[in-house]
Each structure stands twice: as C-alpha cells, then as structure tokens.
Design a protein around this motif. Structure first.
Motif, PDB file in Angstrom:
ATOM      1  N   ALA A 186       0.822  -1.207   0.000  1.00  0.00           N
ATOM      2  CA  ALA A 186       0.000   0.000   0.000  1.00  0.00           C
ATOM      3  C   ALA A 186       0.857   1.259   0.000  1.00  0.00           C
ATOM      4  N   ASP A 187       0.344   2.323  -0.644  1.00  0.00           N
ATOM      5  CA  ASP A 187       0.997   3.620  -0.548  1.00  0.00           C
ATOM      6  C   ASP A 187       0.592   4.299   0.761  1.00  0.00           C
ATOM      7  N   ASP A 188       1.124   5.515   1.002  1.00  0.00           N
ATOM      8  CA  ASP A 188       0.928   6.159   2.299  1.00  0.00           C
ATOM      9  C   ASP A 188      -0.542   6.452   2.589  1.00  0.00           C
ATOM     10  N   ALA A 189      -1.253   6.986   1.611  1.00  0.00           N
ATOM     11  CA  ALA A 189      -2.658   7.334   1.826  1.00  0.00           C
ATOM     12  C   ALA A 189      -3.504   6.079   2.060  1.00  0.00           C
ATOM     13  N   THR A 190      -3.252   5.056   1.271  1.00  0.00           N
ATOM     14  CA  THR A 190      -3.996   3.805   1.432  1.00  0.00           C
ATOM     15  C   THR A 190      -3.658   3.130   2.751  1.00  0.00           C
ATOM     16  N   LEU A 191      -2.409   3.218   3.157  1.00  0.00           N
ATOM     17  CA  LEU A 191      -1.988   2.611   4.422  1.00  0.00           C
ATOM     18  C   LEU A 191      -2.723   3.229   5.600  1.00  0.00           C
ATOM     19  N   ARG A 192      -2.914   4.541   5.568  1.00  0.00           N
ATOM     20  CA  ARG A 192      -3.655   5.203   6.644  1.00  0.00           C
ATOM     21  C   ARG A 192      -5.101   4.722   6.682  1.00  0.00           C
ATOM     22  N   SER A 193      -5.712   4.617   5.504  1.00  0.00           N
ATOM     23  CA  SER A 193      -7.098   4.150   5.434  1.00  0.00           C
ATOM     24  C   SER A 193      -7.227   2.719   5.943  1.00  0.00           C
ATOM     25  N   LEU A 194      -6.286   1.860   5.537  1.00  0.00           N
ATOM     26  CA  LEU A 194      -6.311   0.460   5.961  1.00  0.00           C
ATOM     27  C   LEU A 194      -6.106   0.336   7.465  1.00  0.00           C
ATOM     28  N   THR A 195      -5.164   1.103   8.003  1.00  0.00           N
ATOM     29  CA  THR A 195      -4.883   1.052   9.434  1.00  0.00           C
ATOM     30  C   THR A 195      -6.081   1.527  10.240  1.00  0.00           C
ATOM     31  N   PHE A 196      -6.707   2.611   9.801  1.00  0.00           N
ATOM     32  CA  PHE A 196      -7.866   3.135  10.529  1.00  0.00           C
ATOM     33  C   PHE A 196      -9.015   2.142  10.499  1.00  0.00           C
ATOM     34  N   TRP A 197      -9.223   1.475   9.349  1.00  0.00           N
ATOM     35  CA  TRP A 197     -10.313   0.499   9.265  1.00  0.00           C
ATOM     36  C   TRP A 197     -10.041  -0.693  10.183  1.00  0.00           C
ATOM     37  N   ASN A 198      -8.783  -1.128  10.253  1.00  0.00           N
ATOM     38  CA  ASN A 198      -8.444  -2.269  11.097  1.00  0.00           C
ATOM     39  C   ASN A 198      -8.592  -1.973  12.592  1.00  0.00           C
ATOM     40  N   MET A 199      -8.664  -0.696  12.962  1.00  0.00           N
ATOM     41  CA  MET A 199      -8.865  -0.335  14.363  1.00  0.00           C
ATOM     42  C   MET A 199     -10.337  -0.103  14.685  1.00  0.00           C
ATOM     43  N   ALA A 270     -18.412  -1.667  10.586  1.00  0.00           N
ATOM     44  CA  ALA A 270     -17.663  -0.789  11.487  1.00  0.00           C
ATOM     45  C   ALA A 270     -16.178  -1.108  11.581  1.00  0.00           C
ATOM     46  N   GLY A 271     -15.676  -2.077  10.848  1.00  0.00           N
ATOM     47  CA  GLY A 271     -14.270  -2.443  10.971  1.00  0.00           C
ATOM     48  C   GLY A 271     -14.047  -3.379  12.144  1.00  0.00           C
ATOM     49  N   LEU A 272     -12.781  -3.631  12.458  1.00  0.00           N
ATOM     50  CA  LEU A 272     -12.429  -4.566  13.523  1.00  0.00           C
ATOM     51  C   LEU A 272     -12.517  -3.884  14.883  1.00  0.00           C
ATOM     52  N   ILE A 273     -13.376  -4.406  15.747  1.00  0.00           N
ATOM     53  CA  ILE A 273     -13.539  -3.883  17.106  1.00  0.00           C
ATOM     54  C   ILE A 273     -13.385  -5.053  18.065  1.00  0.00           C
ATOM     55  N   GLY A 274     -12.316  -5.044  18.821  1.00  0.00           N
ATOM     56  CA  GLY A 274     -12.020  -6.175  19.689  1.00  0.00           C
ATOM     57  C   GLY A 274     -12.590  -6.043  21.082  1.00  0.00           C
ATOM     58  N   PHE A 275     -12.572  -7.140  21.800  1.00  0.00           N
ATOM     59  CA  PHE A 275     -12.850  -7.263  23.226  1.00  0.00           C
ATOM     60  C   PHE A 275     -14.333  -7.216  23.603  1.00  0.00           C
ATOM     61  N   GLU A 322     -10.743  12.322  16.208  1.00  0.00           N
ATOM     62  CA  GLU A 322     -11.481  11.149  16.680  1.00  0.00           C
ATOM     63  C   GLU A 322     -10.566   9.936  16.733  1.00  0.00           C
ATOM     64  N   LEU A 323     -10.565   9.278  17.877  1.00  0.00           N
ATOM     65  CA  LEU A 323      -9.782   8.053  18.030  1.00  0.00           C
ATOM     66  C   LEU A 323     -10.508   6.871  17.394  1.00  0.00           C
ATOM     67  N   PRO A 324      -9.789   5.886  16.859  1.00  0.00           N
ATOM     68  CA  PRO A 324     -10.436   4.632  16.458  1.00  0.00           C
ATOM     69  C   PRO A 324     -11.035   3.945  17.689  1.00  0.00           C
ATOM     70  N   ILE A 325     -12.228   3.429  17.535  1.00  0.00           N
ATOM     71  CA  ILE A 325     -12.926   2.863  18.682  1.00  0.00           C
ATOM     72  C   ILE A 325     -12.265   1.584  19.182  1.00  0.00           C
ATOM     73  N   GLY A 326     -11.545   0.876  18.299  1.00  0.00           N
ATOM     74  CA  GLY A 326     -10.848  -0.332  18.727  1.00  0.00           C
ATOM     75  C   GLY A 326      -9.787  -0.051  19.775  1.00  0.00           C
ATOM     76  N   ILE A 327      -9.187   1.146  19.725  1.00  0.00           N
ATOM     77  CA  ILE A 327      -8.202   1.515  20.751  1.00  0.00           C
ATOM     78  C   ILE A 327      -8.885   1.640  22.103  1.00  0.00           C
ATOM     79  N   ILE A 328     -10.059   2.248  22.130  1.00  0.00           N
ATOM     80  CA  ILE A 328     -10.792   2.433  23.391  1.00  0.00           C
ATOM     81  C   ILE A 328     -11.208   1.096  23.976  1.00  0.00           C
ATOM     82  N   THR A 329     -11.766   0.208  23.149  1.00  0.00           N
ATOM     83  CA  THR A 329     -12.208  -1.089  23.680  1.00  0.00           C
ATOM     84  C   THR A 329     -11.030  -1.924  24.164  1.00  0.00           C
TER      85      THR A 329
END
Length: 346
Positions: A186-199, A270-275, A322-329
């Motif tokens: 992934a390029d830089d812009a796509t990497l940010r989008s992918l990372t945010f979705w995974n969180m 909503a992407g990956l939300i753990g716990f 806004e924080l990714p919600i996966g970080i909060i959970t």
C-alpha cells in the motif's frame, strides 16, 4: 457458578445504563445538546411534533448522530451475542468470535479492496457497486474463512471443536500474513485508510450502512435465545447433551453460521472492534452465572451500552479529532483481563 446479583436487578441496571448511553451518544459531541432539545428533536424526527421546519438539533441528530448511535448499538449487541455463542460452543469463558477466523477473514477481504482499488489499480466491479464493495468484501471474507474452518473441523460426519479451534488459529495467521503483504504494497494514503479500518470506527455511519447489519442483527437476536436451553445442555458436555435429546451437530453448525453472519456483518459495517465479544459475556457470566436464558439478552444490552460509551470516549477525548474505537475497547478490555489474571493467582 453462583450468581452474584439477581437477574431482575441486572436487567434494571442494564436498562438504565443503555438508556443513559443512548442519550449521551445523541446529545454529546462537537456540538452538545441539552436533554430537552435532544428529546424534542427525536419527537420531530419521528413525526410526533407539529413543527415541520427542521432546526439545528434535528439536522445534527437525524443525519449524523442517530445513524451512528443505531450502528453502535447494533454492532455492540451482535458482537456480544456472538461472543456468548462461541464461549458456549467451545465451553470456555475466554473464547472469542475471532476463534473461527471470521474477523481475520473480514479484515483480509477489506484489505483486498482497499489496497487493490487504490495502490494496485485493480478494477473491482461496476461503478454502482463501488460504495458497497468494502462491506461486501469484508462480509464475504469472514464467511469464506469460517466455511473453510468448519470444513476442516468435519470428519466422519462429526464436528471436532478442537479441530475447528486449530484450523481457526492457522487460517487467522495466514490471513494476517496476507494482510501484512497488502500493507507492504500500500501507498501512504492507502496505508492510513487500511490502518484506521483495522482499528474500527463508527465514523461515517449512514442508514445505507446500517440496514444490512440491522437485518442480520435482528435475526441473530431472535435465533440465539431460542437455543439457550441447548447451549445450557452443551455446557455439560456433548455426550450429555445428546442424551438429553439435543442435536449437537446441528447446534454446532448453526452456532458457527450464526457467528459468521453476525460478526461478518458487524465488521463490514464498522471495521475490527475487539474485546466486546470477549469481555462482556465473561463479565456477565461472573455476575449472573452461566444460564444462557439470562446471559444472552443481558450480553446484548451490555454490549450495546459498552460500545456506545466507548464511541463517546473516542469522539470526546481528542476532540475535534477522533480516536479509532478499537483503541478504546482494547484499553478497557486488556486491564480487565489483567485484573482477572491477578485475582486468579491469589
């Protein structure tokens, strides 16, 4: 396990908590609304008020916060219900919906679309399908991996829970490796989008993203409680459940399918939300015991409330960012299990 509190007290407390979470989710944000304004806006949106011209409160709630709140409520309830189902299937209070590979499969499908459509320049379907492609790919990826896990766990007409567990771990690792490959490409812009979705995030919630999850969520919420007695019997062991007259193989198949549908739809929305699927059923089992007739509806209510409160923290802690919600959970869930570990050692 002996219940700590009565089921009646639990449901009263959960109802109050859920109503509070709903109100806070609708009222608080970059523009905070008083309680009365929030209630009046909801009445106008529902058509119960005589005023026809929408005000600022109605626009904020109707177009932004109401779909986001409904999405959070649905995702939290579905993840918690699927967590109860997996803990009942594996007869382990530390089991998680991700054990059957549905979360990693959904993440792989999403990574394929995010990276393939931008960094790699793949043509991924007609234009009218583009807005729904990410959700469809995540949903299909979760179902596909779960189907492979279930097939690998079958032998001589029987489903081995241990084999499914091992297959889920192996396929999750394989999916993780492929996601790592897409991340590298992934390029830089796509990497940010992918990372945010995974969180995970409820940002950008809309009624178009909400209705498929609502359909699946309602089905899960109706079907799983009807299998509460069978899940109670399964806790005694597979042989004992068969002697009590339950079709164990059919129950396993239905639980895996239900979890794949529910978690796949939640991750697609909503992407990956753990716990949520791990902490909520485990905590409620400690409070009210293992009876699934109580555990299932209580977990749905608690999961919905917890996710709404986590989303509220994600919006407010670093506002206007806004924080990714996966970080909060994860920040809420990890200390809880560390506490259980320390408590168990003593």
């Amino acid at each position: 396990m002996i219940a700590v509190i009565s089921s009646r007290s639990l449901f009263v407390a959960l109802t109050a908590l859920l109503l509070l979470a709903l109100w806070l989710s609708l009222a608080l944000g970059p523009v905070s609304l008083p309680l009365l304004d929030t209630l009046e806006a909801l009445l106008r949106l529902s058509g119960l008020s005589g005023e026809q011209v929408p005000g600022q409160a109605e626009l904020i709630i109707g177009q932004i916060r109401l779909p986001r709140t409904l999405l959070g409520l649905s995702v939290g309830a579905v993840l918690a219900l699927c967590g109860v189902a997996m803990q009942g299937l594996f007869r382990n209070p530390l089991a998680d919906p991700g054990l059957v590979g549905v979360s990693s499969g959904a993440a792989l499908g999403a990574a394929l679309v995010i990276v393939g459509s931008t960094s790699l320049g793949w043509g991924l379907g007609p234009l009218w399908l583009q807005p729904y492609l990410l959700s469809l790919a995540a949903f299909a990826g979760g179902l596909g991996v779960t189907a492979v896990v279930y097939r690998l766990g079958r032998r001589d007409g029987q489903t081995s829970v241990a084999a499914m567990l091992l297959a889920g771990v192996a396929l999750s690792a394989l999916a993780g490796a492929l996601i790592g490959l897409f991340t590298y490409l992934a390029d830089d812009a796509t990497l940010r989008s992918l990372t945010f979705w995974n969180m995970g995030s409820l940002n950008g919630a809309s009624y178009a993203r909400l209705w498929p999850l609502l359909l699946v969520g309602v089905g899960v919420a109706i079907w799983l409680p009807r299998r509460a007695t069978a899940l109670n019997a399964l806790l005694l062991g597979e042989s004992e459940a068969r002697h009590l007259g339950f079709e164990v193989e059919r129950l396993k198949r239905e639980l895996v399918l239900c979890t794949a549908l529910g978690v796949g739809a939640a991750v697609a929305a909503a992407g990956l939300i753990g716990f949520i699927g791990l902490v909520v059923p485990h905590l409620l089992r400690l409070l009210v015991g293992p009876d699934h007739r109580i555990l299932l509806p209580a977990s749905a209510m608690a999961g919905a409330a917890l996710l709404l409160l986590a989303d509220l923290l994600a919006r407010l802690l670093l506002a206007p960012a806004e924080l990714p919600i996966g970080i909060i959970t994860a920040l809420l869930g990890a200390p809880f299990f560390l506490y259980l570990l320390v408590k168990g050692r003593h």
